[in-house]
Write an enzyme that holds these catalytic residues in place. Structure first.
Site, PDB file in Angstrom:
ATOM      1  N   HIS A  61       1.598   4.395  -3.062  1.00  0.00           N
ATOM      2  CA  HIS A  61       1.699   5.861  -3.042  1.00  0.00           C
ATOM      3  C   HIS A  61       2.850   6.323  -3.942  1.00  0.00           C
ATOM      4  O   HIS A  61       2.719   7.316  -4.670  1.00  0.00           O
ATOM      5  CB  HIS A  61       1.934   6.360  -1.614  1.00  0.00           C
ATOM      6  CG  HIS A  61       0.730   6.266  -0.726  1.00  0.00           C
ATOM      7  ND1 HIS A  61      -0.458   6.880  -1.033  1.00  0.00           N
ATOM      8  CD2 HIS A  61       0.536   5.631   0.465  1.00  0.00           C
ATOM      9  CE1 HIS A  61      -1.335   6.638  -0.071  1.00  0.00           C
ATOM     10  NE2 HIS A  61      -0.765   5.880   0.840  1.00  0.00           N
TER      11      HIS A  61
ATOM     12  N   GLU B  62      -5.239   7.695  -0.180  1.00  0.00           N
ATOM     13  CA  GLU B  62      -5.323   6.432   0.561  1.00  0.00           C
ATOM     14  C   GLU B  62      -6.231   5.435  -0.150  1.00  0.00           C
ATOM     15  O   GLU B  62      -5.970   4.239  -0.166  1.00  0.00           O
ATOM     16  CB  GLU B  62      -5.832   6.695   1.983  1.00  0.00           C
ATOM     17  CG  GLU B  62      -4.815   7.347   2.891  1.00  0.00           C
ATOM     18  CD  GLU B  62      -3.569   6.507   3.054  1.00  0.00           C
ATOM     19  OE1 GLU B  62      -3.695   5.298   3.342  1.00  0.00           O
ATOM     20  OE2 GLU B  62      -2.473   7.050   2.868  1.00  0.00           O
TER      21      GLU B  62
ATOM     22  N   HIS C  78       0.839  -1.201   0.000  1.00  0.00           N
ATOM     23  CA  HIS C  78       0.000   0.000   0.000  1.00  0.00           C
ATOM     24  C   HIS C  78       0.874   1.251   0.000  1.00  0.00           C
ATOM     25  O   HIS C  78       0.608   2.207  -0.743  1.00  0.00           O
ATOM     26  CB  HIS C  78      -0.914  -0.020   1.215  1.00  0.00           C
ATOM     27  CG  HIS C  78      -1.740   1.219   1.375  1.00  0.00           C
ATOM     28  ND1 HIS C  78      -2.853   1.490   0.618  1.00  0.00           N
ATOM     29  CD2 HIS C  78      -1.586   2.286   2.210  1.00  0.00           C
ATOM     30  CE1 HIS C  78      -3.365   2.647   0.980  1.00  0.00           C
ATOM     31  NE2 HIS C  78      -2.612   3.155   1.945  1.00  0.00           N
ATOM     32  N   GLU C  79       1.921   1.244   0.832  1.00  0.00           N
ATOM     33  CA  GLU C  79       2.831   2.396   0.872  1.00  0.00           C
ATOM     34  C   GLU C  79       3.557   2.564  -0.461  1.00  0.00           C
ATOM     35  O   GLU C  79       3.755   3.687  -0.930  1.00  0.00           O
ATOM     36  CB  GLU C  79       3.843   2.228   2.012  1.00  0.00           C
ATOM     37  CG  GLU C  79       3.231   2.241   3.400  1.00  0.00           C
ATOM     38  CD  GLU C  79       2.445   3.511   3.671  1.00  0.00           C
ATOM     39  OE1 GLU C  79       2.949   4.603   3.328  1.00  0.00           O
ATOM     40  OE2 GLU C  79       1.325   3.420   4.199  1.00  0.00           O
TER      41      GLU C  79
END
Length: 423
Positions: free
Chosen positions: A298, A372, A294-295
């Protein structure tokens, strides 16, 4: 420049009164939101979308108790801060402190024309005052609230050592930077805002470079992640999306708290990923991989670059608007100053600028929540988020107005709902 129908550069503008009225208006509005959140936290059941999850039913009362304790602390902390700032403004504490710094400078054998040195002394005095005023609340939060709910791992010695290190590092790095900025403003004339902006970009890049290797080790032990399945799978994930991973670290966050986290940093083709040891303890390999993924999402979607660009545009605007106020004698005299020191001008300007700053923060939170939702999802991310949220006793019931105003990340039910739609 006008705000709320007031021309803030016009002669006779009641700067002090404007700041006091606006700050109390914001305080009342934010306390209204906090009251809404407080009542939301007291609801007897978690959100309907989470009620069928066994771990949620088991830990809900704990999350509720922790949230309520933090909310009560927030009421006291906000009132303390608001009263403190009001006293500082109404009683002209800032000009008193500036004059005191000047007297100390004279006792040291310097004249009154050493504005930069006086500004440094004033900054040290302001910082010390801030440290001492915030100490009781900080102490209570760490050793009462965090301790009560099983998060605090700090000793008294470590608590005060962190405070001392923070103060010294701020002095070693912050004072030379402040002196440099004041000198740039002094030498570059009315166009100083552009040169200060460039200087701050360079400084931030340097700080981001040296922080992990020179500053963070003063507080935490950072070691390479040991070889094994977790390391191999993270490296495979990074390779799959061509993330330029150079180092993979574990940080001893458990030294201070049982809260968990993960992040990446670095420029260009020199990225590093850092995992908290508490995250490794709390989640399994698949869940950690989903959180790291998920990071990395970004990064893949250029979220960090977009936020950086927006922030720098905002900073340029901030410095430009300040350049329109720096010579406004009525701004200084309104707050009790008989001279026009550059540092004081910027502090007073920040009081005036705070409505725009509040709006910018609100808009950035909206953008952050959007990021997000975009940054990658999956079943294991759902599991990992749920587990980490419960381990950290994060609020499960959140008022919509409160979360929209304050949160940079979507509340858990919203994130899980988005995951279900994508799956």
């Amino acid at each position: 420049m006008s705000l709320l129908g007031i021309d803030l550069t016009a002669p006779g503008t009641p700067y002090k009164e404007f700041v006091l009225v606006f700050s109390w208006a914001v305080y009342i509005f934010e306390q209204y939101l906090s009251i809404r959140q407080y009542y939301k936290l007291q609801e007897p059941n978690p959100p309907k979308s989470l009620q069928d999850i066994e771990d949620v039913r088991k830990d809900f009362k704990k999350t509720q108790a922790y949230g309520i304790d933090k909310a009560k602390y927030g009421f006291v902390s906000a009132l303390f801060g608001q009263v403190q700032s009001t006293i500082i403004i109404v009683w002209d504490i800032l000009p008193w402190l500036w004059d005191l710094s000047g007297k100390w400078l004279e006792h040291a054998g310097y004249g009154t024309d050493y504005e930069i040195i006086q500004s440094l002394i004033f900054t040290v005095n302001m910082t010390l005052m801030s440290y001492f005023l915030s100490l009781p609340l900080s102490f209570y939060y760490t050793f009462v609230i965090e301790e009560r709910h099983g998060f605090n791992k700090m000793t008294l010695g470590l608590f005060f050592m962190d405070m001392l290190k923070g103060f010294l590092i701020a002095g070693v790095i912050g004072l030379p930077i402040l002196a440099s900025i004041l000198q740039i403003i002094r030498l570059s004339g009315d166009n100083f805002y552009f040169y200060v902006w460039i200087f701050m970009i360079i400084f931030n890049l340097v700080l981001l470079t040296i922080y992990p290797t020179l500053i963070q080790p003063l507080f935490n032990k950072v070691e390479p992640l040991e070889k094994g399945e977790l390391r191999e799978r993270i490296e495979e994930l990074a390779s799959r999306i061509k993330f330029p991973l150079k180092k993979l670290y574990v940080i001893d966050g458990s030294k201070r708290s049982s809260h968990s986290n993960a992040y990446f940093y670095g420029f260009f083709k020199n990225k590093r990923i850092v995992l908290y040891d508490t995250l490794i303890e709390q989640a399994d390999t698949g869940e950690i991989l989903a959180i790291v993924g998920h990071e990395l999402g970004h990064w893949y979607l250029n979220h960090t670059v977009k936020v950086l660009v927006l922030s720098q545009v905002h900073n340029l605007f901030l410095f430009y608007v300040f350049s329109q106020f720096i010579h406004n004698s009525e701004l200084y005299s309104s707050f009790g100053f008989t001279s026009q020191p550059t540092l004081i001008g910027f502090i007073l300007f920040q009081f005036i600028y705070s409505p725009i700053e509040n709006l910018f923060t609100f808009l950035m939170n909206i953008k952050s929540r959007q990021h997000e939702f975009e940054a990658g999802y999956g079943a294991q991310l759902r599991s990992g988020l749920l587990k980490i949220q419960l381990k950290n006793l994060s609020n499960l019931n959140n008022d919509k107005w409160y979360s929209s105003y304050h949160f940079s990340h979507p509340p858990l039910p919203e994130r899980l709902s988005a995951l279900e739609k994508i799956d």
